[in-house]
Design a protein around this motif. Structure first.
Motif, PDB file in Angstrom:
ATOM      1  N   PHE A 159       9.582  11.124   2.943  1.00 21.49           N
ATOM      2  CA  PHE A 159      10.361  12.172   3.631  1.00 21.49           C
ATOM      3  C   PHE A 159       9.663  13.536   3.573  1.00 21.49           C
ATOM      4  CE2 PHE A 159      13.517   9.083   1.924  1.00 21.49           C
ATOM      5  CZ  PHE A 159      13.849   8.494   3.150  1.00 21.49           C
ATOM      6  N   GLY A 160       8.329  13.520   3.444  1.00 23.94           N
ATOM      7  CA  GLY A 160       7.551  14.761   3.423  1.00 23.94           C
ATOM      8  C   GLY A 160       7.659  15.531   2.114  1.00 23.94           C
ATOM      9  N   MET A 161       8.238  14.922   1.094  1.00 24.02           N
ATOM     10  CA  MET A 161       8.470  15.623  -0.184  1.00 24.02           C
ATOM     11  C   MET A 161       7.461  15.147  -1.248  1.00 24.02           C
ATOM     12  SD  MET A 161      10.927  17.603   0.405  1.00 24.02           S
ATOM     13  CE  MET A 161      11.733  17.815   1.990  1.00 24.02           C
ATOM     14  N   PRO A 162       7.235  15.948  -2.286  1.00 27.70           N
ATOM     15  CA  PRO A 162       6.320  15.530  -3.354  1.00 27.70           C
ATOM     16  C   PRO A 162       6.773  14.201  -3.977  1.00 27.70           C
ATOM     17  CG  PRO A 162       6.877  17.850  -3.580  1.00 27.70           C
ATOM     18  CD  PRO A 162       7.780  17.300  -2.512  1.00 27.70           C
ATOM     19  N   THR A 163       5.853  13.262  -4.045  1.00 32.55           N
ATOM     20  CA  THR A 163       6.223  11.894  -4.449  1.00 32.55           C
ATOM     21  C   THR A 163       5.157  11.309  -5.371  1.00 32.55           C
ATOM     22  OG1 THR A 163       7.301  11.548  -2.301  1.00 32.55           O
ATOM     23  CG2 THR A 163       6.714   9.560  -3.542  1.00 32.55           C
ATOM     24  N   THR A 164       5.613  10.581  -6.371  1.00 33.84           N
ATOM     25  CA  THR A 164       4.704   9.789  -7.214  1.00 33.84           C
ATOM     26  C   THR A 164       5.035   8.319  -7.003  1.00 33.84           C
ATOM     27  OG1 THR A 164       4.471  11.490  -8.896  1.00 33.84           O
ATOM     28  CG2 THR A 164       4.052   9.242  -9.600  1.00 33.84           C
ATOM     29  N   GLU A 219       0.883  -1.184   0.000  1.00 32.69           N
ATOM     30  CA  GLU A 219       0.000   0.000   0.000  1.00 32.69           C
ATOM     31  C   GLU A 219       0.908   1.217   0.000  1.00 32.69           C
ATOM     32  OE1 GLU A 219      -2.469   3.225   1.048  1.00 32.69           O
ATOM     33  OE2 GLU A 219      -0.765   2.589   2.230  1.00 32.69           O
ATOM     34  N   GLU A 220       0.592   2.192  -0.848  1.00 27.90           N
ATOM     35  CA  GLU A 220       1.599   3.219  -1.136  1.00 27.90           C
ATOM     36  C   GLU A 220       2.055   4.042   0.060  1.00 27.90           C
ATOM     37  OE1 GLU A 220      -0.269   5.346  -4.320  1.00 27.90           O
ATOM     38  OE2 GLU A 220      -1.532   6.526  -2.982  1.00 27.90           O
ATOM     39  N   THR A 221       1.148   4.342   0.977  1.00 29.89           N
ATOM     40  CA  THR A 221       1.587   5.181   2.102  1.00 29.89           C
ATOM     41  C   THR A 221       2.332   4.352   3.159  1.00 29.89           C
ATOM     42  OG1 THR A 221      -0.584   4.985   3.164  1.00 29.89           O
ATOM     43  CG2 THR A 221      -0.235   6.899   1.751  1.00 29.89           C
ATOM     44  N   ALA A 222       1.965   3.064   3.272  1.00 31.76           N
ATOM     45  CA  ALA A 222       2.724   2.169   4.158  1.00 31.76           C
ATOM     46  C   ALA A 222       4.145   2.010   3.615  1.00 31.76           C
ATOM     47  CB  ALA A 222       2.037   0.808   4.244  1.00 31.76           C
ATOM     48  N   MET A 223       4.225   1.945   2.276  1.00 34.58           N
ATOM     49  CA  MET A 223       5.537   1.823   1.624  1.00 34.58           C
ATOM     50  C   MET A 223       6.418   3.039   1.940  1.00 34.58           C
ATOM     51  SD  MET A 223       6.277   1.064  -2.364  1.00 34.58           S
ATOM     52  CE  MET A 223       5.894  -0.656  -2.133  1.00 34.58           C
ATOM     53  N   MET A 224       5.794   4.221   1.928  1.00 31.22           N
ATOM     54  CA  MET A 224       6.578   5.422   2.227  1.00 31.22           C
ATOM     55  C   MET A 224       7.086   5.384   3.661  1.00 31.22           C
ATOM     56  SD  MET A 224       4.591   8.366   0.049  1.00 31.22           S
ATOM     57  CE  MET A 224       3.221   8.461   1.151  1.00 31.22           C
ATOM     58  N   ASN A 225       6.230   4.967   4.587  1.00 31.20           N
ATOM     59  CA  ASN A 225       6.684   4.842   5.982  1.00 31.20           C
ATOM     60  C   ASN A 225       7.827   3.844   6.086  1.00 31.20           C
ATOM     61  OD1 ASN A 225       5.121   6.698   7.330  1.00 31.20           O
ATOM     62  ND2 ASN A 225       3.483   5.258   7.825  1.00 31.20           N
ATOM     63  N   ASN A 253       2.906   1.164   8.400  1.00 32.26           N
ATOM     64  CA  ASN A 253       1.480   1.431   8.596  1.00 32.26           C
ATOM     65  C   ASN A 253       0.990   2.416   7.543  1.00 32.26           C
ATOM     66  OD1 ASN A 253       1.418  -0.117  10.881  1.00 32.26           O
ATOM     67  ND2 ASN A 253       1.160   1.577  12.305  1.00 32.26           N
ATOM     68  N   PRO A 254      -0.155   2.163   6.895  1.00 35.66           N
ATOM     69  CA  PRO A 254      -0.695   3.163   5.973  1.00 35.66           C
ATOM     70  C   PRO A 254      -0.973   4.485   6.680  1.00 35.66           C
ATOM     71  CG  PRO A 254      -1.748   1.050   5.606  1.00 35.66           C
ATOM     72  CD  PRO A 254      -0.929   0.910   6.865  1.00 35.66           C
ATOM     73  N   ARG A 255      -0.856   5.583   5.900  1.00 39.82           N
ATOM     74  CA  ARG A 255      -1.127   6.916   6.438  1.00 39.82           C
ATOM     75  C   ARG A 255      -2.506   7.375   5.978  1.00 39.82           C
ATOM     76  NH1 ARG A 255       4.288   9.995   4.137  1.00 39.82           N
ATOM     77  NH2 ARG A 255       5.836   8.708   5.209  1.00 39.82           N
ATOM     78  N   ILE A 256      -3.103   8.241   6.769  1.00 37.17           N
ATOM     79  CA  ILE A 256      -4.383   8.837   6.372  1.00 37.17           C
ATOM     80  C   ILE A 256      -4.115   9.828   5.241  1.00 37.17           C
ATOM     81  CG2 ILE A 256      -6.229  10.407   7.138  1.00 37.17           C
ATOM     82  CD1 ILE A 256      -5.960   9.115   9.917  1.00 37.17           C
ATOM     83  N   LYS A 257      -4.968   9.789   4.199  1.00 41.13           N
ATOM     84  CA  LYS A 257      -4.875  10.761   3.103  1.00 41.13           C
ATOM     85  C   LYS A 257      -6.114  11.655   3.125  1.00 41.13           C
ATOM     86  CE  LYS A 257      -4.020   7.351   0.064  1.00 41.13           C
ATOM     87  NZ  LYS A 257      -3.718   6.625  -1.171  1.00 41.13           N
ATOM     88  N   PRO A 258      -6.063  12.990   2.866  1.00 42.72           N
ATOM     89  CA  PRO A 258      -4.851  13.731   2.572  1.00 42.72           C
ATOM     90  C   PRO A 258      -3.969  13.910   3.818  1.00 42.72           C
ATOM     91  CG  PRO A 258      -6.774  15.190   2.686  1.00 42.72           C
ATOM     92  CD  PRO A 258      -7.272  13.795   2.844  1.00 42.72           C
ATOM     93  N   PRO A 259      -2.713  14.369   3.620  1.00 39.79           N
ATOM     94  CA  PRO A 259      -2.127  14.816   2.356  1.00 39.79           C
ATOM     95  C   PRO A 259      -1.820  13.658   1.413  1.00 39.79           C
ATOM     96  CG  PRO A 259      -0.452  14.799   4.080  1.00 39.79           C
ATOM     97  CD  PRO A 259      -1.749  14.456   4.744  1.00 39.79           C
TER      98      PRO A 259
END
Ligand SMILES: Cc1cc2nc3c(=O)[nH]c(=O)nc-3n(C[C@H](O)[C@H](O)[C@H](O)COP(=O)(O)O)c2cc1C
Ligand code: SF4
Length: 435
Positions: free
Chosen positions: A209-214, A181-187, A195-201
């Protein structure tokens, strides 16, 4: 690991053209086959032009949700005032899905080139490829290919002599399904618990790292060089009647089928042709009972629904399910549907990150109720209990793992209720010890 089957005449071979050709794995071998031409072309064009080309092609994300790729790229800030990142999702853990693995095993430079083009288009100098921890062989092949791409100057501070910096960092996961899951991957990339993050942002605003990401899937990115080389119009023409689903799709087929493996088809190909002509149909004397078309996270289709469906995003939805990752799990008439649905529920209960109550409790409770039914102790009330649990697990959590557990349960009860009833009535031998 083994070699793929020779391609079937009904396949449209684009991404899989060099599957089985070990010569395509090296940098020079890839260049001989036309590789890195798209990167050279892309580096000579503007970022906006590339995004428009991908938008016009109709390419949609192959990781499961089918979100339009060019549109996703266009969400990245136009001005690059801080680092932008591309993350390639190579975590492929969806049950029944093994297509990204083959791209990495046979054509690692196709993925590297796709990542490099996409990174440039979104204003990123760095791409992380997050590879599933269990992918030992793809990891080894990708590591060698990235090192070679640096040595040959495709990656690094001066990509193909353009002056553009493009770095690729391989990151190996530790074996958690949820990290796909993309936000869990970022963590996870940041060294935190996955853990997945709540979206938004959303990631394009604040990602890794808090930066614009695709974030894009392996197959999505591997398709990009073909679009740059042959044009959006060519890609868009690869569809059999539905302009909302374009291009080719890699399909993994497993289960009760004569020729399991990966197949590449034009979007809109009848699912019946895929099952019976390409993959050889069920074993002799057997009939197909059910198909899960998109990995395990989507509603189960009956044979009748599957045989009537066109294989593209809208065609599968029309017949009551979703394309998902396009991992087809085929079940024949010997299958105990209650048992298989229980196995799926148990998988989701095991893989839940446990942040959301509905998911943590719902996946575990669903598993327990199914165990009770399999032990011959189910009650009529259990149908309503399972449906209520599923209702509470759908659309109410941080990510859709919870919904994914509910989908096979609800569709299973709708379509195979008699098999549940047989356990409850004692007409079927319990498949499980007392619970
Ligand atoms: C529980 C869960 C697991 C996922 N696993 C994967 C995965 O293994 N690979 C993948 O590409 N996308 C996976 N996804 C989807 C990603 O969150 C994301 O949508 C995708 O990587 C975006 O790329 P695309 O736009 O190219 O499809 C998963 C989503 C969920 C909710
Ligand atoms: S739905 Fe499940 S897996 Fe997703 S964040 Fe919530 S608890 Fe975690």
């Amino acid at each position: 690991m083994g070699y793929p089957h020779p391609s079937h005449p009904k396949e449209t071979v684009v991404l899989s053209r060099y599957f089985g050709d070990a010569g395509a794995r090296s940098y020079d071998g890839w260049v001989q086959r036309g590789g890195y031409g798209a990167l050279a072309t892309a580096l000579g064009r503007s970022r906006e032009a590339l995004i428009e080309e991908v938008k016009a092609s109709g390419l949609r994300g192959r990781g499961g949700a089918g979100f339009p790729t060019g549109l996703k790229w266009s969400f990245m800030p136009k001005e690059v005032t801080k680092p932008h990142y591309l993350v390639c999702n190579a975590d492929e853990s969806e049950p029944g899905t093994f297509k990204d693995r083959e791209i990495m095993r046979w054509t690692p430079h196709a993925l590297i080139e796709g990542c490099a083009v996409a990174a440039y288009a979104i204003g990123a100098e760095r791409c992380y490829i997050y590879i599933r921890g269990e992918f030992t062989e793809p990891w080894r092949i990708m590591s060698a290919a990235v090192a070679e791409a640096y040595a040959k100057g495709a990656l690094g501070g001066n990509s193909l002599g353009s002056g553009q910096r493009i770095d690729i960092v391989l990151h190996r996961g530790a074996g958690a399904y949820i990290c796909g899951e993309e936000t869990a991957m970022m963590n996870s990339l940041e060294g935190k618990r996955g853990n997945p993050r709540i979206k938004p942002p959303f990631p394009a605003v604040s990602g890794v790292f808090g930066m614009p990401t695709t974030i894009n899937n392996v197959e999505t990115l591997a398709a990009v060089p073909h679009i740059i080389n042959r044009g959006a119009a060519w890609y868009k023409s690869l569809c059999l009647g539905n302009p909302k689903s374009t291009g080719t799709k890699l399909i993994s087929i497993c289960g009760h089928i004569q020729r399991p493996g990966n197949y590449e088809v034009t979007m809109g190909t009848p699912l019946k042709e895929i099952l019976y002509d390409m993959a050889g149909g069920p074993k002799p004397g057997r009939t197909i009972k059910a198909v899960i078309p998109g990995g395990s996270s989507v509603p189960i289709m009956s044979r009748e629904e599957a045989e009537a469906a066109l294989f593209d995003y809208e065609g599968i939805v029309e017949k009551g399910s979703m394309l998902g990752s396009a991992g087809l799990i085929v079940m024949d008439d010997t299958t105990d549907m209650v048992y298989q649905i229980w196995r799926l529920a148990r998988f989701y209960a095991h893989e839940s990150c446990a942040q959301c109550t509905q998911c943590r409790e719902g996946t575990a409770w669903t598993t327990k109720v199914l165990e009770r039914i399999l032990a011959g102790k189910g009650k009529q009330d259990d149908f309503q209990l399972l449906l209520d649990l599923s209702e509470n697990m759908t659309g109410k959590t941080i990510c859709v793992l919870s919904d994914s557990c509910a989908a096979p349960v609800v569709s299973g009860i709708q379509k195979f209720r008699g098999e549940f009833e047989a356990y409850m009535a004692g007409a079927r031998e319990p498949a499980m010890a007392d619970v």
